[in-house]
Write a protein that holds these residues in place. Structure first.
Motif, short mmCIF file in Angstrom:
data_model
loop_
_atom_site.label_atom_id
_atom_site.label_comp_id
_atom_site.label_asym_id
_atom_site.label_seq_id
_atom_site.Cartn_x
_atom_site.Cartn_y
_atom_site.Cartn_z
N LYS A 81 0.85 -1.19 0.00
CA LYS A 81 0.00 0.00 0.00
C LYS A 81 0.88 1.23 0.00
O LYS A 81 1.87 1.29 0.71
CB LYS A 81 -0.91 0.02 1.23
CG LYS A 81 -1.94 -1.07 1.26
CD LYS A 81 -2.84 -0.92 2.45
CE LYS A 81 -3.90 -2.00 2.46
NZ LYS A 81 -4.85 -1.83 3.55
N ALA A 134 -0.83 8.29 -1.83
CA ALA A 134 -0.45 9.23 -2.88
C ALA A 134 -0.18 10.62 -2.32
O ALA A 134 0.50 11.41 -2.94
CB ALA A 134 -1.56 9.29 -3.93
N ILE A 164 -2.97 3.52 -2.87
CA ILE A 164 -2.75 2.63 -4.00
C ILE A 164 -2.20 1.31 -3.46
O ILE A 164 -1.23 1.31 -2.71
CB ILE A 164 -1.78 3.25 -5.02
CG1 ILE A 164 -2.36 4.55 -5.55
CG2 ILE A 164 -1.49 2.26 -6.15
CD1 ILE A 164 -1.40 5.35 -6.40
N GLU A 165 -2.85 0.22 -3.83
CA GLU A 165 -2.42 -1.11 -3.42
C GLU A 165 -1.95 -1.88 -4.65
O GLU A 165 -2.51 -1.72 -5.73
CB GLU A 165 -3.57 -1.90 -2.80
CG GLU A 165 -4.22 -1.27 -1.60
CD GLU A 165 -5.41 -2.08 -1.14
OE1 GLU A 165 -5.30 -3.32 -1.00
OE2 GLU A 165 -6.47 -1.47 -0.93
N THR A 166 -0.97 -2.72 -4.49
CA THR A 166 -0.58 -3.66 -5.53
C THR A 166 -1.17 -5.01 -5.14
O THR A 166 -0.90 -5.52 -4.06
CB THR A 166 0.94 -3.74 -5.66
OG1 THR A 166 1.44 -2.44 -5.97
CG2 THR A 166 1.35 -4.72 -6.76
N LYS A 175 -2.03 4.48 -14.17
CA LYS A 175 -3.08 4.83 -13.21
C LYS A 175 -3.67 3.52 -12.67
O LYS A 175 -3.75 2.53 -13.38
CB LYS A 175 -4.16 5.71 -13.84
CG LYS A 175 -4.91 5.04 -14.97
CD LYS A 175 -5.94 5.97 -15.56
CE LYS A 175 -6.64 5.27 -16.72
NZ LYS A 175 -7.62 6.11 -17.35
N PRO A 176 -4.07 3.54 -11.40
CA PRO A 176 -4.62 2.32 -10.82
C PRO A 176 -6.05 2.07 -11.31
O PRO A 176 -6.74 3.00 -11.74
CB PRO A 176 -4.61 2.61 -9.32
CG PRO A 176 -4.66 4.10 -9.22
CD PRO A 176 -3.95 4.63 -10.43
N ASP A 187 -1.89 -2.42 -9.88
CA ASP A 187 -2.19 -1.39 -8.88
C ASP A 187 -3.68 -1.08 -8.88
O ASP A 187 -4.29 -0.95 -9.94
CB ASP A 187 -1.40 -0.11 -9.18
CG ASP A 187 0.09 -0.27 -8.91
OD1 ASP A 187 0.47 -1.20 -8.19
OD2 ASP A 187 0.86 0.54 -9.43
N VAL A 223 -7.00 1.03 -6.47
CA VAL A 223 -7.50 1.85 -5.36
C VAL A 223 -8.89 1.34 -5.04
O VAL A 223 -9.61 0.88 -5.92
CB VAL A 223 -7.52 3.37 -5.66
CG1 VAL A 223 -6.13 3.91 -5.83
CG2 VAL A 223 -8.38 3.69 -6.85
#
Length: 93
Positions: A3, A6, A15-17, A52-53, A81, A83
């Motif tokens: 996480k 931003a 933002i999470e991967t 962009k996520p 990624d 959100v």
């Protein structure tokens, strides 16, 4: 899953991967991505990476970014990624 905030405040987008295999497409999504559109998204992801996520709900259902997810799957990506949105279902429409 990682996480990243931003911004440096409590209202910042996080933002999470996430592993792609944990995400589901929204069955109510009316937008279809044709072959040419998906090829363009794949080219963009290959050339510049994800810029962009995608947006998901708390059930890991994609609210925005279904084409990006489909292209990433075709490219055999493992993670993407995202959100999360706190919008309720009526607010998403």
């Amino acid at each position: 899953m990682t996480k990243t905030k931003a911004k440096n405040d409590d209202s910042a987008m996080v933002i999470e991967t996430m592993p792609i295999k944990k995400l589901e497409n929204d069955p109510r999504n009316a937008r279809e991505h044709g072959h040419h559109n998906l090829e363009a998204i794949k080219e963009s992801l290959s050339r510049w990476g994800q810029q962009k996520p995608i947006v998901i709900d708390h059930n890991n259902v994609v609210i925005a970014g279904n084409g990006t997810l489909a292209a990433a799957r075709e490219l055999k990506w493992n993670n993407i990624d995202v959100v999360r949105t706190d919008l309720s279902e009526p607010e998403q429409v």
